[in-house]
Design an enzyme around this catalytic site. Structure first.
Site, PDB file in Angstrom:
ATOM      1  N   LYS A  49     100.798  -4.494 123.051  1.00 16.12           N
ATOM      2  CA  LYS A  49      99.922  -5.121 122.069  1.00 16.12           C
ATOM      3  C   LYS A  49      98.725  -5.705 122.776  1.00 16.12           C
ATOM      4  O   LYS A  49      98.862  -6.021 123.962  1.00 16.12           O
ATOM      5  CB  LYS A  49     100.646  -6.198 121.252  1.00 16.12           C
ATOM      6  CG  LYS A  49     101.468  -7.228 122.028  1.00 16.12           C
ATOM      7  CD  LYS A  49     100.868  -8.019 123.159  1.00 16.12           C
ATOM      8  CE  LYS A  49      99.682  -8.898 122.940  1.00 16.12           C
ATOM      9  NZ  LYS A  49      99.206  -9.567 124.199  1.00 16.12           N
ATOM     10  N   TYR A  62     100.135 -13.031 118.254  1.00 13.54           N
ATOM     11  CA  TYR A  62     101.549 -13.397 118.055  1.00 13.54           C
ATOM     12  C   TYR A  62     101.707 -14.240 116.787  1.00 13.54           C
ATOM     13  O   TYR A  62     102.649 -14.050 116.025  1.00 13.54           O
ATOM     14  CB  TYR A  62     102.088 -14.165 119.262  1.00 13.54           C
ATOM     15  CG  TYR A  62     102.359 -13.287 120.451  1.00 13.54           C
ATOM     16  CD1 TYR A  62     103.581 -12.648 120.595  1.00 13.54           C
ATOM     17  CD2 TYR A  62     101.401 -13.084 121.427  1.00 13.54           C
ATOM     18  CE1 TYR A  62     103.841 -11.823 121.685  1.00 13.54           C
ATOM     19  CE2 TYR A  62     101.639 -12.269 122.524  1.00 13.54           C
ATOM     20  CZ  TYR A  62     102.866 -11.646 122.641  1.00 13.54           C
ATOM     21  OH  TYR A  62     103.116 -10.828 123.716  1.00 13.54           O
TER      22      TYR A  62
HETATM   23  P1  NAD Z   1      97.192  -7.069 134.285  1.00 16.46           P
HETATM   24  O1  NAD Z   1      95.769  -7.314 134.596  1.00 16.46           O
HETATM   25  O2  NAD Z   1      98.209  -7.901 134.997  1.00 16.46           O
HETATM   26  O3  NAD Z   1      97.566  -5.533 134.519  1.00 16.46           O
HETATM   27  C1  NAD Z   1      96.726  -4.497 134.079  1.00 16.46           C
HETATM   28  C2  NAD Z   1      96.971  -3.262 134.920  1.00 16.46           C
HETATM   29  O4  NAD Z   1      96.012  -2.285 134.543  1.00 16.46           O
HETATM   30  C3  NAD Z   1      96.797  -3.508 136.420  1.00 16.46           C
HETATM   31  O5  NAD Z   1      97.802  -2.833 137.111  1.00 16.46           O
HETATM   32  C4  NAD Z   1      95.436  -2.881 136.728  1.00 16.46           C
HETATM   33  O6  NAD Z   1      95.344  -2.376 138.048  1.00 16.46           O
HETATM   34  C5  NAD Z   1      95.379  -1.750 135.721  1.00 16.46           C
HETATM   35  N1  NAD Z   1      94.012  -1.329 135.385  1.00 16.46           N
HETATM   36  C6  NAD Z   1      93.612  -0.052 135.288  1.00 16.46           C
HETATM   37  N2  NAD Z   1      92.305   0.011 135.010  1.00 16.46           N
HETATM   38  C7  NAD Z   1      91.858  -1.242 134.927  1.00 16.46           C
HETATM   39  C8  NAD Z   1      90.599  -1.824 134.668  1.00 16.46           C
HETATM   40  N3  NAD Z   1      89.514  -1.063 134.405  1.00 16.46           N
HETATM   41  N4  NAD Z   1      90.501  -3.157 134.675  1.00 16.46           N
HETATM   42  C9  NAD Z   1      91.569  -3.938 134.895  1.00 16.46           C
HETATM   43  N5  NAD Z   1      92.823  -3.452 135.140  1.00 16.46           N
HETATM   44  C10 NAD Z   1      92.960  -2.106 135.165  1.00 16.46           C
HETATM   45  O7  NAD Z   1      97.329  -7.229 132.699  1.00 16.46           O
HETATM   46  P2  NAD Z   1      98.659  -7.557 131.873  1.00 16.46           P
HETATM   47  O8  NAD Z   1      98.751  -9.026 131.652  1.00 16.46           O
HETATM   48  O9  NAD Z   1      99.816  -6.857 132.453  1.00 16.46           O
HETATM   49  O10 NAD Z   1      98.250  -6.909 130.455  1.00 16.46           O
HETATM   50  C11 NAD Z   1      98.316  -5.515 130.220  1.00 16.46           C
HETATM   51  C12 NAD Z   1      98.550  -5.261 128.735  1.00 16.46           C
HETATM   52  O11 NAD Z   1      99.800  -5.834 128.355  1.00 16.46           O
HETATM   53  C13 NAD Z   1      97.497  -5.901 127.821  1.00 16.46           C
HETATM   54  O12 NAD Z   1      97.241  -5.053 126.751  1.00 16.46           O
HETATM   55  C14 NAD Z   1      98.167  -7.169 127.326  1.00 16.46           C
HETATM   56  O13 NAD Z   1      97.727  -7.572 126.043  1.00 16.46           O
HETATM   57  C15 NAD Z   1      99.619  -6.754 127.274  1.00 16.46           C
HETATM   58  N6  NAD Z   1     100.534  -7.874 127.504  1.00 16.46           N
HETATM   59  C16 NAD Z   1     101.637  -7.960 126.739  1.00 16.46           C
HETATM   60  C17 NAD Z   1     102.532  -8.998 126.921  1.00 16.46           C
HETATM   61  C18 NAD Z   1     103.775  -9.067 126.116  1.00 16.46           C
HETATM   62  O14 NAD Z   1     104.511 -10.037 126.257  1.00 16.46           O
HETATM   63  N7  NAD Z   1     104.090  -8.062 125.319  1.00 16.46           N
HETATM   64  C19 NAD Z   1     102.279  -9.975 127.889  1.00 16.46           C
HETATM   65  C20 NAD Z   1     101.145  -9.837 128.707  1.00 16.46           C
HETATM   66  C21 NAD Z   1     100.279  -8.777 128.507  1.00 16.46           C
END
Ligand code: NAD
Length: 367
Positions: free
Chosen positions: A136, A220
């Protein structure tokens, strides 16, 4: 009050119904394991923070395993591959990702990339014949959500949005208490979720994030108001603001407050922010009493309290991270194994995106 067939079909649309039959999915999933069904293999796309919760969650399932990785950082991918016994041939980059079509160990992908990349990788995965579990918010626009749903339909693969609260016992307990009439007629809901964001996050880049805290954590509260009421809002109004002119909010808003009215007359009032730590919670007020879930949207430490008709509940949930991710993966894998529709399909993500667009319109924010 018992759940009626209508309640179930409404909840089904909201991705909740099957989980009100406790243990049903787990029992089915255990049966599949006993029947010697092959585990569903996932390719994880984007090895960031949320992937770091999802991958350990699959370890505790009977029906899911990580079989491939997609990353721009080969060293990180090699390290994780060693932990999960993934061969080097199943590590992909964003450039050669489409070759995943030829990998029989991959049944599904888990899209854990920044928001605006969800659409591209969902569509590419569908074209490669892989089922998609997408984080999401589903995407950054209604049009992208529609394209993702169409691509998965055309490829005959399943699409589920990773709304883990739909599979989380304390949230489901709150829904059941409301549906069983414990609170009488629900009148009003309050909910909030936010955090004080650090500079430099992709979440502050409008192109990658789509918008500010509403896309990220406010969603959420929005989604919870829908599953708590079992209704779709028919009126929405909203305000947004930026207080901290420190460079973080040049592209996205800092605060959003919005209210929703539902067809029954229930009113909901929600707040989200990137400028303060705001523990996620919801409180539901009914004619016979109230219930509140604290830490409602985080990975552990959820706590339900309620008072209604002389009953007092105080129910801390002892489950620890990554149990919510286990439940989510188990559900999607079970759907793939049995042909069942996921409880939180693409259409569920699309609806939230439509309401987000409406909130932005009302608050005067360009999308
Ligand atoms: P994050 O920044 O920790 O991870 C993102 C990943 O994408 C990294 O591995 C990064 O290297 C990669 N990536 C590839 N291309 C990129 C770019 N152009 N810019 C930045 N990163 C790039 O992010 P996250 O917190 O893991 O969030 C990722 C997704 O998960 C989002 O859509 C977020 O809304 C969702 N999320 C969901 C929950 C949940 O509880 N369901 C919690 C946190 C995040």
């Amino acid at each position: 009050m018992q759940l009626t067939r209508r309640d179930f079909s409404r909840l089904g649309a909201l991705g909740i119904a099957a989980h009100l039959a406790p243990g049903a999915l787990r029992a089915q999933s255990n049966q599949n394991a006993q029947a010697g069904q092959k585990k569903i293999g996932y390719a994880v796309i984007g090895l960031g923070r949320i992937a770091g919760h999802f991958m350990p969650g699959t370890r505790n399932t009977t029906n899911s395993q990580i079989t491939a990785l997609v990353s721009g950082h080969r060293d990180k991918a090699d390290r994780i591959a060693a932990e999960y016994n993934i061969p080097a041939s199943s590590i992909y980059s964003y450039e050669n990702f489409d070759e995943i079509a030829k990998n029989p160990a991959v049944d599904a992908v888990y899209v854990a990339l920044p928001n605006s990349m969800h659409a591209e990788y969902t569509i590419r995965a569908a074209k490669a014949g892989k089922h998609v579990l997408c984080e999401k918010p589903m995407a950054t626009s209604v049009a992208d959500c529609e394209k993702m749903i169409a691509a998965c339909k055309a490829a005959n693969v399943k699409l589920m949005i990773a709304y883990r609260c739909h599979y989380e016992p304390t949230n489901l307990r709150a829904v059941k208490l409301i549906r069983d009439g414990a609170l009488g007629q629900v009148q009003a809901i309050q909910s909030a979720f936010g955090f004080n964001i650090s500079p430099g996050e992709w979440r502050l880049n409008k192109q990658l994030a789509g918008g500010g805290p509403l896309y990220d954590v406010g969603i959420y509260s929005l989604n919870a108001c829908r599953y708590l009421t079992g209704e779709e809002p028919d009126q929405i109004s909203a305000y947004a603001s930026v207080i901290d002119h420190d460079g973080r909010f040049n592209e996205v808003e800092e605060n959003v407050a919005w209210t929703m009215r539902f067809p029954s007359g229930i009113v909901a009032s929600c707040t989200t922010t990137y400028g303060a730590n705001m523990d996620g919670y919801f409180k539901v007020y009914g004619s016979k009493g109230w219930l509140q879930v604290d830490n409602a949207f985080v990975y552990q430490g959820l706590h339900l309290r309620a008072e209604y008709s002389g009953t007092k509940l105080d129910e801390p949930n002892p489950a620890r991270d990554p149990s919510q991710f286990q439940a989510e993966a188990e559900h999607f894998s079970h759907c793939i194994q049995t042909g069942q529709q996921p409880q939180s399909p693409g259409e569920e993500g699309l609806r939230d995106m439509q309401y987000i667009a409406e909130i932005y319109r009302s608050a005067g924010i360009n999308t």
